[in-house]
Design a protein around this motif. Structure first.
Motif, mmCIF file in Angstrom:
data_model
loop_
_atom_site.group_PDB
_atom_site.id
_atom_site.type_symbol
_atom_site.label_atom_id
_atom_site.label_comp_id
_atom_site.label_asym_id
_atom_site.label_seq_id
_atom_site.Cartn_x
_atom_site.Cartn_y
_atom_site.Cartn_z
ATOM 1 N N MET A 133 32.711 32.257 32.750
ATOM 2 C CA MET A 133 33.665 33.242 32.195
ATOM 3 C C MET A 133 33.672 33.102 30.683
ATOM 4 S SD MET A 133 35.719 35.732 32.694
ATOM 5 C CE MET A 133 35.693 35.652 34.483
ATOM 6 N N ASP A 134 33.706 34.235 30.034
ATOM 7 C CA ASP A 134 33.690 34.264 28.581
ATOM 8 C C ASP A 134 34.874 33.485 28.014
ATOM 9 O OD1 ASP A 134 34.446 35.936 25.897
ATOM 10 O OD2 ASP A 134 32.302 35.889 26.270
ATOM 11 N N GLU A 135 34.608 32.523 27.107
ATOM 12 C CA GLU A 135 35.659 31.641 26.608
ATOM 13 C C GLU A 135 36.787 32.372 25.895
ATOM 14 O OE1 GLU A 135 35.951 28.632 27.394
ATOM 15 O OE2 GLU A 135 37.615 28.057 26.127
ATOM 16 N N PRO A 136 36.498 33.388 25.044
ATOM 17 C CA PRO A 136 37.623 34.072 24.398
ATOM 18 C C PRO A 136 38.618 34.662 25.384
ATOM 19 C CG PRO A 136 35.574 34.584 23.274
ATOM 20 C CD PRO A 136 35.197 33.830 24.510
ATOM 21 N N GLN A 156 44.601 30.039 32.886
ATOM 22 C CA GLN A 156 43.139 30.122 32.886
ATOM 23 C C GLN A 156 42.600 30.533 34.256
ATOM 24 O OE1 GLN A 156 44.952 27.721 31.450
ATOM 25 N NE2 GLN A 156 43.913 26.799 29.678
ATOM 26 N N GLN A 157 43.206 29.991 35.323
ATOM 27 C CA GLN A 157 42.721 30.335 36.663
ATOM 28 C C GLN A 157 42.951 31.810 36.977
ATOM 29 O OE1 GLN A 157 43.019 27.645 40.046
ATOM 30 N NE2 GLN A 157 44.189 26.218 38.775
ATOM 31 N N GLN A 212 48.125 37.932 41.264
ATOM 32 C CA GLN A 212 49.175 36.951 41.499
ATOM 33 C C GLN A 212 48.641 35.799 42.336
ATOM 34 O OE1 GLN A 212 51.793 39.534 44.297
ATOM 35 N NE2 GLN A 212 51.818 37.481 45.193
ATOM 36 N N PRO A 213 49.166 34.576 42.125
ATOM 37 C CA PRO A 213 48.856 33.471 43.022
ATOM 38 C C PRO A 213 49.735 33.570 44.270
ATOM 39 C CG PRO A 213 50.326 32.704 41.321
ATOM 40 C CD PRO A 213 50.058 34.160 41.036
ATOM 41 N N HIS A 214 49.662 32.562 45.104
ATOM 42 C CA HIS A 214 50.387 32.536 46.376
ATOM 43 C C HIS A 214 51.631 31.675 46.206
ATOM 44 C CE1 HIS A 214 50.018 31.959 51.036
ATOM 45 N NE2 HIS A 214 51.147 32.534 50.669
ATOM 46 N N CYS A 215 52.792 32.296 46.216
ATOM 47 C CA CYS A 215 54.044 31.580 46.003
ATOM 48 C C CYS A 215 54.627 31.135 47.339
ATOM 49 C CB CYS A 215 55.033 32.474 45.262
ATOM 50 S SG CYS A 215 56.566 31.643 44.807
ATOM 51 N N VAL A 216 54.805 29.813 47.484
ATOM 52 C CA VAL A 216 55.331 29.200 48.699
ATOM 53 C C VAL A 216 56.427 28.217 48.300
ATOM 54 C CG1 VAL A 216 53.155 29.458 49.973
ATOM 55 C CG2 VAL A 216 53.549 27.404 48.611
ATOM 56 N N THR A 217 57.148 27.694 49.273
ATOM 57 C CA THR A 217 58.139 26.654 48.970
ATOM 58 C C THR A 217 57.631 25.266 49.302
ATOM 59 O OG1 THR A 217 59.195 26.985 51.118
ATOM 60 C CG2 THR A 217 60.103 28.208 49.246
ATOM 61 N N ARG A 218 56.492 25.171 49.978
ATOM 62 C CA ARG A 218 55.841 23.888 50.246
ATOM 63 C C ARG A 218 54.356 24.149 50.423
ATOM 64 N NH1 ARG A 218 54.855 23.868 55.738
ATOM 65 N NH2 ARG A 218 56.213 25.228 56.985
ATOM 66 N N PRO A 219 53.503 23.198 50.032
ATOM 67 C CA PRO A 219 52.059 23.414 50.157
ATOM 68 C C PRO A 219 51.661 23.767 51.581
ATOM 69 C CG PRO A 219 52.507 21.478 48.824
ATOM 70 C CD PRO A 219 53.830 21.910 49.391
ATOM 71 N N GLY A 220 50.895 24.815 51.716
ATOM 72 C CA GLY A 220 50.445 25.258 53.019
ATOM 73 C C GLY A 220 51.479 25.990 53.837
ATOM 74 N N LEU A 253 50.280 38.115 36.747
ATOM 75 C CA LEU A 253 49.558 38.385 35.501
ATOM 76 C C LEU A 253 49.194 39.860 35.443
ATOM 77 C CD1 LEU A 253 48.218 36.925 32.979
ATOM 78 C CD2 LEU A 253 46.073 37.123 34.281
ATOM 79 N N VAL A 254 49.535 40.503 34.324
ATOM 80 C CA VAL A 254 49.262 41.928 34.136
ATOM 81 C C VAL A 254 48.601 42.133 32.781
ATOM 82 C CG1 VAL A 254 50.270 44.243 33.989
ATOM 83 C CG2 VAL A 254 51.296 42.541 35.520
ATOM 84 N N LYS A 255 47.528 42.892 32.760
ATOM 85 C CA LYS A 255 46.942 43.259 31.479
ATOM 86 C C LYS A 255 47.961 44.073 30.693
ATOM 87 C CE LYS A 255 42.737 45.093 29.387
ATOM 88 N NZ LYS A 255 41.422 45.728 29.641
ATOM 89 N N ALA A 256 48.249 43.647 29.472
ATOM 90 C CA ALA A 256 49.359 44.231 28.716
ATOM 91 C C ALA A 256 49.167 45.723 28.449
ATOM 92 C CB ALA A 256 49.543 43.481 27.394
ATOM 93 N N ASP A 257 47.938 46.169 28.293
ATOM 94 C CA ASP A 257 47.708 47.585 28.026
ATOM 95 C C ASP A 257 48.175 48.467 29.178
ATOM 96 O OD1 ASP A 257 46.814 47.378 25.456
ATOM 97 O OD2 ASP A 257 44.687 47.604 25.928
ATOM 98 N N HIS A 258 48.197 47.950 30.392
ATOM 99 C CA HIS A 258 48.715 48.753 31.505
ATOM 100 C C HIS A 258 50.216 48.995 31.332
ATOM 101 C CE1 HIS A 258 44.849 48.628 33.218
ATOM 102 N NE2 HIS A 258 44.927 47.432 33.786
ATOM 103 N N HIS A 259 50.936 47.975 30.882
ATOM 104 C CA HIS A 259 52.346 48.193 30.561
ATOM 105 C C HIS A 259 52.492 49.208 29.436
ATOM 106 C CE1 HIS A 259 54.137 45.372 33.266
ATOM 107 N NE2 HIS A 259 53.653 44.292 32.694
ATOM 108 N N ARG A 260 51.655 49.078 28.425
ATOM 109 C CA ARG A 260 51.721 50.018 27.297
ATOM 110 C C ARG A 260 51.406 51.443 27.740
ATOM 111 N NH1 ARG A 260 48.790 45.472 24.831
ATOM 112 N NH2 ARG A 260 50.276 44.357 23.479
#
Length: 256
Positions: A1-4, A135-136, A146-154, A191-198
């Motif tokens: 993945m491109d570092e910038p 970064q992930q 979005q990641p996976h939001c849980v209250t305990r692993p698995g 995570l949302v690309k800010a230009d979509h909000h704009r």
């Protein structure tokens, strides 16, 4: 993945209310993020708290300013509070509660977003996540993820606002897949690309998407159309933007 890309300017936006018990640890988690200081900003909006959230947030700004490029803290009351001892998920209060939360998110977005490339929505009561979470999420190359939001692993999916199949499947149903398409999204971590909000992508404070084929069917306590984060997902679809979830990237939410 491109570092910038992995060091692109990000603003973390967090609505806060009655969360004095969570705020100090929230700041510690921000401090632990492995993301460049010059590329990270924070925006907080406090509303309608009945505890010490507002003065505590004011006292923590200096710490956040040492960790971030820019910190924005605003207060905006909307005049809504859940009745005492009533769980926030009670169906009778969902429309009013989530309408207010949508308004809070939008006010925060419009007050705190500057020239950042990405917006990371992060709830104050997400109590554990990876230090390289940003970064992930960026490394997926997706513009809403979005990641996976849980209250305990698995454990089962906690943030059930991120769904497919008209609200009948969640990220727990897709474990073992790195990425899956979502019709609606949750806002605990997003995570949302800010230009979509704009470009107009907001959190609808009203029923949105009545003609979209992905919205849930009408049932006894829910009119057709989606609101708040789920409404954002349907609006993204109408804008031609695909939402994504990461079933195996878990973040931990405080138990309720």
């Amino acid at each position: 993945m491109d570092e910038p890309l992995l060091e692109a300017p990000v603003v973390i936006l967090t609505p806060i209310k009655d969360c004095a018990s969570h705020l100090p640890a929230y700041v510690e988690r921000i401090e632990a993020l492995r993301y460049p200081v010059e590329a990270l900003s924070i925006g907080l909006l406090e509303s309608d708290s009945t505890d010490a959230t507002w003065p505590l947030a004011q006292s923590l700004v200096e710490r956040l300013e040492r960790r971030c490029h820019r910190v924005s803290l605003v207060k905006r009351d909307f005049g809504f509070n859940m009745p005492a001892q009533v769980p926030r998920w009670m169906p009778a209060y969902q429309k009013a509660r989530r309408t207010t939360l949508a308004r809070a998110r939008n006010h925060l977005l419009f007050s705190a977003l500057r020239d950042e490339t990405w917006v990371l929505w992060l709830d104050v009561d997400v109590i554990r996540f990876q230090s390289d979470l940003i970064q992930q999420l960026l490394a997926t190359g997706r513009e809403i993820v979005q990641p996976h939001c849980v209250t305990r692993p698995g454990g089962p999916t906690f943030d059930r606002n991120g769904w497919t199949h008209h609200g009948t499947r969640w990220l727990e149903n897709y474990r073992g897949q790195s990425l899956v398409r979502l019709d609606a999204v949750g806002g605990t971590v997003l995570l949302v690309k800010a230009d979509h909000h704009r470009d107009g992508l907001i959190f609808p404070a009203f029923r949105y998407g009545v003609s979209n084929e992905n919205v849930r069917p009408v049932h006894s306590c829910w009119e057709r159309g989606e609101i708040e984060t789920e409404g954002l997902g349907i609006m993204a679809s109408d804008m031609g933007i695909q939402c994504w979830g990461m079933p195996d990237l878990e973040v931990i939410h405080a138990p309720e």
